[in-house]
Design a protein around this motif. Structure first.
Motif, PDB file in Angstrom:
ATOM      1  N   GLY A  80       0.791  -1.227   0.000  1.00 14.67           N
ATOM      2  CA  GLY A  80       0.000   0.000   0.000  1.00 14.67           C
ATOM      3  C   GLY A  80       0.821   1.274   0.000  1.00 14.67           C
ATOM      4  N   HIS A  81       2.085   1.176  -0.373  1.00 12.69           N
ATOM      5  CA  HIS A  81       2.935   2.366  -0.472  1.00 12.69           C
ATOM      6  C   HIS A  81       3.087   2.744  -1.948  1.00 12.69           C
ATOM      7  CE1 HIS A  81       4.312   2.678   3.727  1.00 12.69           C
ATOM      8  NE2 HIS A  81       4.099   1.375   3.741  1.00 12.69           N
ATOM      9  N   TYR A  82       2.902   4.032  -2.219  1.00 12.79           N
ATOM     10  CA  TYR A  82       2.978   4.559  -3.579  1.00 12.79           C
ATOM     11  C   TYR A  82       3.978   5.713  -3.603  1.00 12.79           C
ATOM     12  CZ  TYR A  82      -1.350   1.913  -3.997  1.00 12.79           C
ATOM     13  OH  TYR A  82      -2.281   0.914  -3.971  1.00 12.79           O
ATOM     14  N   TYR A  83       4.778   5.760  -4.666  1.00 14.41           N
ATOM     15  CA  TYR A  83       5.868   6.732  -4.741  1.00 14.41           C
ATOM     16  C   TYR A  83       5.776   7.518  -6.042  1.00 14.41           C
ATOM     17  CZ  TYR A  83       7.494   3.375  -1.278  1.00 14.41           C
ATOM     18  OH  TYR A  83       7.566   2.533  -0.195  1.00 14.41           O
ATOM     19  N   HIS A  84       6.238   8.764  -5.972  1.00 13.44           N
ATOM     20  CA  HIS A  84       6.147   9.660  -7.118  1.00 13.44           C
ATOM     21  C   HIS A  84       7.428  10.467  -7.274  1.00 13.44           C
ATOM     22  CE1 HIS A  84       1.746   9.082  -7.398  1.00 13.44           C
ATOM     23  NE2 HIS A  84       1.781   9.087  -6.089  1.00 13.44           N
ATOM     24  N   ARG A  85       7.628  10.923  -8.485  1.00 13.12           N
ATOM     25  CA  ARG A  85       8.618  11.974  -8.727  1.00 13.12           C
ATOM     26  C   ARG A  85       7.926  13.296  -8.405  1.00 13.12           C
ATOM     27  NH1 ARG A  85       9.907  12.087 -14.630  1.00 13.12           N
ATOM     28  NH2 ARG A  85      11.304  10.317 -14.266  1.00 13.12           N
ATOM     29  N   LEU A  86       8.402  13.970  -7.354  1.00 13.74           N
ATOM     30  CA  LEU A  86       7.770  15.191  -6.858  1.00 13.74           C
ATOM     31  C   LEU A  86       8.650  16.400  -7.160  1.00 13.74           C
ATOM     32  CD1 LEU A  86       6.700  13.784  -3.370  1.00 13.74           C
ATOM     33  CD2 LEU A  86       5.256  14.032  -5.396  1.00 13.74           C
ATOM     34  N   LYS A  87       8.005  17.512  -7.527  1.00 13.08           N
ATOM     35  CA  LYS A  87       8.746  18.723  -7.879  1.00 13.08           C
ATOM     36  C   LYS A  87       8.234  19.913  -7.077  1.00 13.08           C
ATOM     37  CE  LYS A  87       9.799  17.148 -12.561  1.00 13.08           C
ATOM     38  NZ  LYS A  87       9.794  17.465 -14.016  1.00 13.08           N
ATOM     39  N   HIS A  88       9.157  20.810  -6.731  1.00 14.00           N
ATOM     40  CA  HIS A  88       8.789  22.027  -6.000  1.00 14.00           C
ATOM     41  C   HIS A  88       9.908  23.049  -6.138  1.00 14.00           C
ATOM     42  CE1 HIS A  88       7.015  24.595  -2.940  1.00 14.00           C
ATOM     43  NE2 HIS A  88       8.147  24.585  -2.272  1.00 14.00           N
ATOM     44  N   GLU A  89       9.574  24.194  -6.694  1.00 12.95           N
ATOM     45  CA  GLU A  89      10.511  25.319  -6.819  1.00 12.95           C
ATOM     46  C   GLU A  89      11.867  24.890  -7.364  1.00 12.95           C
ATOM     47  OE1 GLU A  89      10.784  27.803  -3.384  1.00 12.95           O
ATOM     48  OE2 GLU A  89       8.614  27.926  -3.113  1.00 12.95           O
ATOM     49  N   GLY A  90      11.836  24.135  -8.469  1.00 12.96           N
ATOM     50  CA  GLY A  90      13.076  23.737  -9.125  1.00 12.96           C
ATOM     51  C   GLY A  90      13.730  22.499  -8.548  1.00 12.96           C
ATOM     52  N   LEU A  91      13.186  21.944  -7.464  1.00 14.62           N
ATOM     53  CA  LEU A  91      13.730  20.727  -6.861  1.00 14.62           C
ATOM     54  C   LEU A  91      12.921  19.521  -7.323  1.00 14.62           C
ATOM     55  CD1 LEU A  91      14.166  22.015  -3.195  1.00 14.62           C
ATOM     56  CD2 LEU A  91      15.941  21.836  -4.955  1.00 14.62           C
TER      57      LEU A  91
END
Length: 498
Positions: free
Chosen positions: A338-349
């Motif tokens: 039940g764990h899901y992972y993503h490529r996350l972006k924020h302010e250039g990171l």
């Protein structure tokens, strides 16, 4: 001295450690951070009863050792804790993030999850300088840490509204877009309930909440939605209310289950509409890698492949999966737990991590766009037979290893292939055995009588083999299970354990 370090994090029962020992863990953590150039620490916690004491010790230790401290004293989810670390990193690049939690464990547990720059999860032998192995080394050393000047504390307001807005934007969901959907949300008295409720209401869904007020005593038991029978009340409410979707989240909000009035779907099939939504929005390109753990069933993976993504096998482990995602630039990942992972972006990171609100919104957006989606997913799931994990204990680890090897050879004799490491040599901490399973971006397919199994020695119990099988034929699957059980019981004298 007790050792709090586990494979993925630090975790212990509250009475096991006194304040001095907890302080020593933080001293070791911050000494490790100094080796990485860390100058800023974020600290947050969930609602469990042991967290406030641990959080306060962590804050005081960081200040004494001269760090800039950004702390949220209010209970929040682990994914929101990661968001705070990400947001802080945009201003202070050398940030370490600490989340005080014990995830889905019973109420008497507490612990710490760790990230290092740039919001990179660490575990045992995972991360810079060995990750938690280095923390453990310092913890048990004789090194003493004198007070250092310059520490400064910044208490932040509860950032839930900002986190919800960020998650809606990342999912591409407009406010009010999910109007018409009814969702049952069981939060198990964990910290994520109010956050997810706010996000779903903002998106326009009708929410029927269960156990949504955070209560660290967890009065109805361990906050784990994947445990047998834990979601029964939510499923019953969906039947009574005609809700389209059922959601359950664990105590710190980074483990999610999805289903409806018929029951709970496996993570492999849940990931299918999540990927469709990302692809439709241009967030996933053809050929991009998506990680899966050894228990995700091949029929789901074949459906992933039809979407044009490349399914990549990796071992279980939250820190390890996120680290590997970062290394191979995977866009997403899923574990059957039940764990899901993503490529996350924020302010250039850009980081690899969990955002449960994002996962939920991507799934619900697909349900809203395709009213027959849940029927499609159940049609797929009903084609798969899984044994669940069945476990046998043997007199010694030596006999255990012999039994495990024999079970694998038994299936290899039928023409199955086995795999104990990734294509680049990383140990899977078990053996995946499969027959008739051909996976790849755009070319995945399954032969008749396909099956996949995962066999491993338990890490915490002496002499235990854990086994798991899935196939597309119930009768064939039961035959495989019986053959495996007979071998483990009759040839090696194993006895069934939980």
């Amino acid at each position: 001295m007790h050792d709090p370090i586990k494979v993925y994090d630090a975790r212990w029962e509250v009475p096991e450690f006194d304040d001095r020992e907890v302080g020593r863990l933080f001293e070791a953590t911050f000494a490790y951070g100094r080796l990485l150039g860390v100058d800023t620490v974020t600290l947050a916690r969930d609602a469990r009863l042991g967290c406030p004491r641990v959080l306060e010790i962590g804050i005081n230790t960081a200040l004494r050792l001269g760090f800039r401290v950004v702390a949220c004293p209010d209970p929040i989810s682990t994914p929101q804790g990661y968001y705070i670390a990400l947001r802080t990193t945009a201003r202070h690049p050398h940030t370490m993030g600490l989340m005080i939690t014990a995830s889905h464990n019973p109420a008497q547990y507490v612990g710490v999850k760790f990230t290092v720059p740039t919001v990179q999860a660490i575990g045992l032998d995972c991360g810079p300088l060995g990750g938690l192995a280095k923390v453990r080394e310092i913890y048990h050393s004789t090194e003493q840490f004198a007070a250092v000047g310059g520490g400064e504390l910044h208490l932040i307001k509860h950032p839930t509204e900002e986190y919800v807005a960020y998650s809606l934007d990342a999912a591409g969901v407009e406010r009010g877009e999910l109007t018409g959907l009814t969702v049952v949300l069981d939060a198990f008295h964990g910290s994520a309930g109010p956050e997810i409720w706010r996000a779903l209401m903002a998106a326009g869904a009708r929410v029927l909440p269960l156990r949504w007020v955070p209560n660290g005593a967890f009065p109805t038991g361990s906050p784990n939605p994947t445990s047998q029978g834990k979601m029964d009340d939510a499923i019953l409410l969906a039947q009574q209310s005609q809700a389209e979707v059922v959601l359950g989240v664990d105590g710190d909000g980074d483990r999610i289950v999805f289903g409806d009035r018929r029951g709970i779907l496996s993570a492999g099939f849940v990931t299918l509409p999540v990927l469709r939504t990302l692809i439709a929005a241009g967030g996933v390109r053809p050929g991009e890698k998506v990680l899966y753990d050894p228990k995700v069933n091949p029929l789901a993976l074949a459906e992933w492949g039809k979407l044009g993504v490349d399914p990549v096998l990796f071992r279980n482990g939250h820190s390890q999966i996120k680290d590997y995602m970062r290394r191979i630039d995977a866009v997403a990942g899923a574990e059957e737990s039940g764990h899901y992972y993503h490529r996350l972006k924020h302010e250039g990171l850009t980081i690899s991590g969990e955002n449960s609100i994002l996962t939920i919104l991507l799934f619900l957006k697909a349900v809203k766009a395709s009213p027959r989606l849940m029927d499609e997913l159940w049609n797929l799931q009903d084609q798969v037979f899984t044994t669940g994990e069945f476990n046998y204990q043997f007199p010694t680890d030596r006999v255990r290893d012999q039994a495990l090897a024999a079970a694998v050879r038994e299936l290899e004799a039928d023409g199955a292939t086995s795999q104990s490491s990734t294509t680049d040599g990383i140990d899977l901490e078990g053996t995946v055995v499969s027959r008739g399973v051909m996976l790849g971006a755009g070319s995945a397919k399954l032969a008749d009588h396909w099956y996949s199994g995962y066999f491993r020695g338990a890490t915490n119990e002496k002499g235990v083999v854990r086994s798991y099988l899935s196939t597309g034929d119930v009768a064939f699957g039961r035959q495989l299970e019986r053959r495996t059980r007979d071998l483990l019981e009759q040839k090696f004298g194993g006895h069934v354990v939980d």
